[in-house]
Design an enzyme around this catalytic site. Structure first.
Site, PDB file in Angstrom:
ATOM      1  N   ASP A 115     -11.047   6.334   5.558  1.00 39.26           N
ATOM      2  CA  ASP A 115     -10.403   7.397   6.328  1.00 39.26           C
ATOM      3  C   ASP A 115     -11.343   8.599   6.469  1.00 39.26           C
ATOM      4  OD1 ASP A 115     -10.215   8.257   3.730  1.00 39.26           O
ATOM      5  OD2 ASP A 115      -8.078   8.736   3.792  1.00 39.26           O
ATOM      6  N   SER A 116     -12.535   8.525   5.847  1.00 36.04           N
ATOM      7  CA  SER A 116     -13.599   9.497   6.121  1.00 36.04           C
ATOM      8  C   SER A 116     -13.921   9.503   7.607  1.00 36.04           C
ATOM      9  CB  SER A 116     -14.850   9.167   5.301  1.00 36.04           C
ATOM     10  OG  SER A 116     -15.210   7.802   5.449  1.00 36.04           O
ATOM     11  N   LYS A 130      -7.123  -0.256   0.297  1.00 38.25           N
ATOM     12  CA  LYS A 130      -7.463   0.748  -0.719  1.00 38.25           C
ATOM     13  C   LYS A 130      -6.485   1.912  -0.622  1.00 38.25           C
ATOM     14  CE  LYS A 130     -11.400   3.525  -0.635  1.00 38.25           C
ATOM     15  NZ  LYS A 130     -10.777   4.851  -0.542  1.00 38.25           N
ATOM     16  N   GLU A 163      -5.176   5.632  -2.331  1.00 37.19           N
ATOM     17  CA  GLU A 163      -5.478   6.756  -3.214  1.00 37.19           C
ATOM     18  C   GLU A 163      -4.292   7.012  -4.134  1.00 37.19           C
ATOM     19  OE1 GLU A 163      -6.858  10.312  -1.281  1.00 37.19           O
ATOM     20  OE2 GLU A 163      -8.339   9.213  -0.086  1.00 37.19           O
ATOM     21  N   ASP A 182      -8.935   1.565   4.275  1.00 31.68           N
ATOM     22  CA  ASP A 182      -8.265   2.688   3.622  1.00 31.68           C
ATOM     23  C   ASP A 182      -6.832   2.831   4.126  1.00 31.68           C
ATOM     24  OD1 ASP A 182      -9.555   4.052   1.615  1.00 31.68           O
ATOM     25  OD2 ASP A 182     -10.516   5.528   2.940  1.00 31.68           O
ATOM     26  N   GLU A 230     -13.980   8.404  -7.749  1.00 29.92           N
ATOM     27  CA  GLU A 230     -14.732   9.409  -6.988  1.00 29.92           C
ATOM     28  C   GLU A 230     -14.780  10.718  -7.761  1.00 29.92           C
ATOM     29  OE1 GLU A 230     -13.659   9.876  -2.866  1.00 29.92           O
ATOM     30  OE2 GLU A 230     -14.756  11.756  -2.672  1.00 29.92           O
TER      31      GLU A 230
END
Ligand SMILES: Nc1nc(=O)c2c([nH]1)NC[C@@H]1CN(c3ccc(C(=O)N[C@@H](CCC(=O)O)C(=O)O)cc3)CN21
Ligand SMILES: CC(C)C(=O)C(=O)O
Ligand SMILES: [Mg+2]
Length: 263
Positions: A44-45, A111, A113, A83, A180
């Site tokens: 999602d960057s 993935k 968070e 993501d 991270e």
């Protein structure tokens, strides 16, 4: 031969390092997978490096699904990890709906968070055939809650909780973890505390693998970059394929990250 979650597990078991890079389109998926990088993250960057937002919060599931489909068309055998965007796994129903879109777009792993509280989500997805990677530590979708992009796990109580959460997520059936901006010593401890692969970014060379954003590796990111970033373009003489290969080699021979890239 395509890389699978079993391949990555075998890497950890054998002590071979795992390399991962982000990609958002078919051309970079072609370049990265051709270089032998094990896994591609449709991160999602992309909200920042592709769309120009100042955080990852605005990114939607449909956008990640679109970029995952683009990457899948250019990919030659790398494991594809997509993501899950902000709040798109906040309930079990949403996690299943989101995973449906991302897996049907071509992802092999989703993935998410979060931390230990995702154990139920991990169990439900596993039962339904969806492999998971849980992204812990600095979770950028929580930038508004953190009040900035800050290293996580510096306090002893937070560090102990992170180790406990990593074990709980493994027990729930998570296939991999991503750390991270977690202090090096804690990253090493977590990696040694679980049997599943742990991928680091601003974590430790002792992690089972490493990931970076492709624009950071090529030195073309706008503005200031994080401490954990290394630009591989200079040593590659300006050749994109050579820079990607240099990253893959540095991860696999353990020379990246160096102490200067860790906290
Ligand atoms: N180009 C790019 N690279 C990334 O790695 C990245 C993105 N974009 N966008 C989404 C998130 C945001 N990320 C970030 C952004 C900034 C820092 C950062 O500046 N960290 C400080 C830590 C300060 C501290 O607590 O000591 C640093 O100095 O690196 C970290 C991760 C990682 N992700
Ligand atoms: C920085 C990596 C780990 C990520 O989550 C992303 O690219 O979105
Ligand atoms: Mg992300």
């Amino acid at each position: 031969m395509s890389v699978t979650v079993r391949t990555l597990q075998q890497c950890k078991n054998d002590g071979r390092k795992i390399s991962m890079l982000t990609a958002y389109d078919a051309t970079f998926a072609h370049q990265i997978s051709s270089a032998g990088v094990d896994a591609i993250l449709i991160g999602d960057s992309l909200g920042m490096v592709m769309q120009g937002h100042d955080s990852t919060v605005p990114v939607s599931v449909d956008e990640i699904a679109y970029h995952t489909a683009c990457v899948a068309r250019g990919n030659h055998g790398a494991l594809l990890i997509a993501d899950v965007p902000f709040l798109a796994a906040a309930t079990l129903e949403r996690a299943l709906d989101t995973s449906l879109k991302l897996m049907q777009a071509g992802a092999n792993v989703v993935k998410i968070e979060g931390a230990g509280w995702l154990a139920d989500t991990v169990r439900v997805l596993k039962r339904n055939g969806v492999p998971t990677c849980i992204h812990m530590g600095l979770t950028p979708q929580s930038v508004n809650a953190f009040g900035g992009y800050r290293v996580q796990g510096r306090e002893q109580s937070q560090a102990e909780q992170m180790v406990e959460d990593a074990r709980a997520l493994e027990a729930a059936g998570a296939d991999m973890l991503l750390l991270e901006c977690v202090p090096r010593a804690l990253s090493r401890r977590i990696t040694e505390s679980v049997g599943i692969p742990v991928i680091g970014i601003g974590a430790a060379p002792e992690c089972d693998g490493q990931v970076l954003v492709i624009q950071d590796v090529l030195g073309i990111t706008q503005g200031k970059t994080a401490r954990f970033v290394k630009n591989f373009m200079a040593e590659a003489g300006g050749d994109i394929a050579a820079a990607i290969k240099a990253y893959d080699t540095a991860v696999k021979d353990g020379s990246f990250p160096a102490a200067e890239h860790c906290f």
